[in-house]
Scaffold this motif. Sequence first.
Motif, PDB file in Angstrom:
ATOM      1  N   UNK A 154       0.834  -1.198   0.000  1.00  0.00           N
ATOM      2  CA  UNK A 154       0.000   0.000   0.000  1.00  0.00           C
ATOM      3  C   UNK A 154       0.873   1.255   0.000  1.00  0.00           C
ATOM      4  N   UNK A 188      -7.347  -7.242   3.029  1.00  0.00           N
ATOM      5  CA  UNK A 188      -7.225  -5.835   3.390  1.00  0.00           C
ATOM      6  C   UNK A 188      -7.754  -4.947   2.275  1.00  0.00           C
ATOM      7  N   UNK A 189      -8.657  -4.051   2.638  1.00  0.00           N
ATOM      8  CA  UNK A 189      -9.195  -3.096   1.681  1.00  0.00           C
ATOM      9  C   UNK A 189      -8.704  -1.707   2.064  1.00  0.00           C
ATOM     10  N   UNK A 190      -8.148  -1.017   1.094  1.00  0.00           N
ATOM     11  CA  UNK A 190      -7.640   0.325   1.359  1.00  0.00           C
ATOM     12  C   UNK A 190      -8.203   1.242   0.303  1.00  0.00           C
ATOM     13  N   UNK A 191      -8.738   2.361   0.705  1.00  0.00           N
ATOM     14  CA  UNK A 191      -9.137   3.324  -0.312  1.00  0.00           C
ATOM     15  C   UNK A 191      -8.829   4.722   0.167  1.00  0.00           C
ATOM     16  N   UNK A 192      -8.318   5.523  -0.747  1.00  0.00           N
ATOM     17  CA  UNK A 192      -8.052   6.920  -0.462  1.00  0.00           C
ATOM     18  C   UNK A 192      -8.780   7.729  -1.523  1.00  0.00           C
TER      19      UNK A 192
END
Lengths: 154, 145
Positions: A53, A141-145
Amino acid sequence: MESMKDNTNGQWIILSGLVISLILIGLATLANQAVIAGYHSSNAALEFPKESIRELNSHTRDNARIIKDLTLHINSTSNDTVPFIYEGLFKNYSEQIEGLYALHGETADLTLVSVNSTNGTVNTSDIDMIFVNITYFDGNTYYSSRPEIIEVNE
Amino acid sequence: MKMLKDESGSSLLFEYILFSLICIGFFMVVSINSNEIFIQRPNEVVMEDEMSDIGNMMSTLITDIYLILPDNGKIETEYRIPEKVGKETYIINADIAYTDQIIEVVSSSGKTVRVTIGGIATTMPINGTVSSSSTYHMISYDSTR
């Protein structure tokens, strides 16, 4: 040979040998249990894709700047507007990154939201802020920006 | 003086009985305590180790998440933990004390291990309870909330 067979001395040595071997078996069992226990619990911290990430993020930041320079360069010999060229280059970049991450079994998604400039003239070298949506998913794992704000004028 | 000079010992039969009684007595003492010595105590030690291991894992995970928090966005991460430590299920409590984040691992018999991350709670406090017997465990962060 005859004398060895008849010699019945040394019972204690034989007996103590037996006792020591039993003790060793017991110790080995205990040591085994202690080794097995606590072996699998701290895996999750290693599985967490922190570096993936961070890399996705910092690559995007670096490339947003590089793309800006390239855009201005192309713009000097082209009729297309700055945002139009920027969009095209960024699309190339995001396709490549998505392909690279897909090779590791990870989903990365980069979408250009907007090219901004604080004084409102987007068509020149004044562009200083790029909004990008970054999404990452690896199954756990989920990541968002949304959006990641990248300053491109250094 | 007669006792010192008398060199005859007890009879073979009596000695045999005496010796077997001593052995049986010793064996009984050991077998009565064997559960405590060979099962309970190693289990205690193993539980202590594994619980602090889990606590440390959680604090590493939280620190890692803290390092990559997005300004506008969210993170959700699933993690796997063993269902039992020793022979017991357990609960993980995440709590805050002043500026410190506390992760508390409590087994069903009440054994507790606490791990503290100093100073992190002012920026990213984490609250919640996790039971080891549930299927999914997740930490989530949302900057908009």
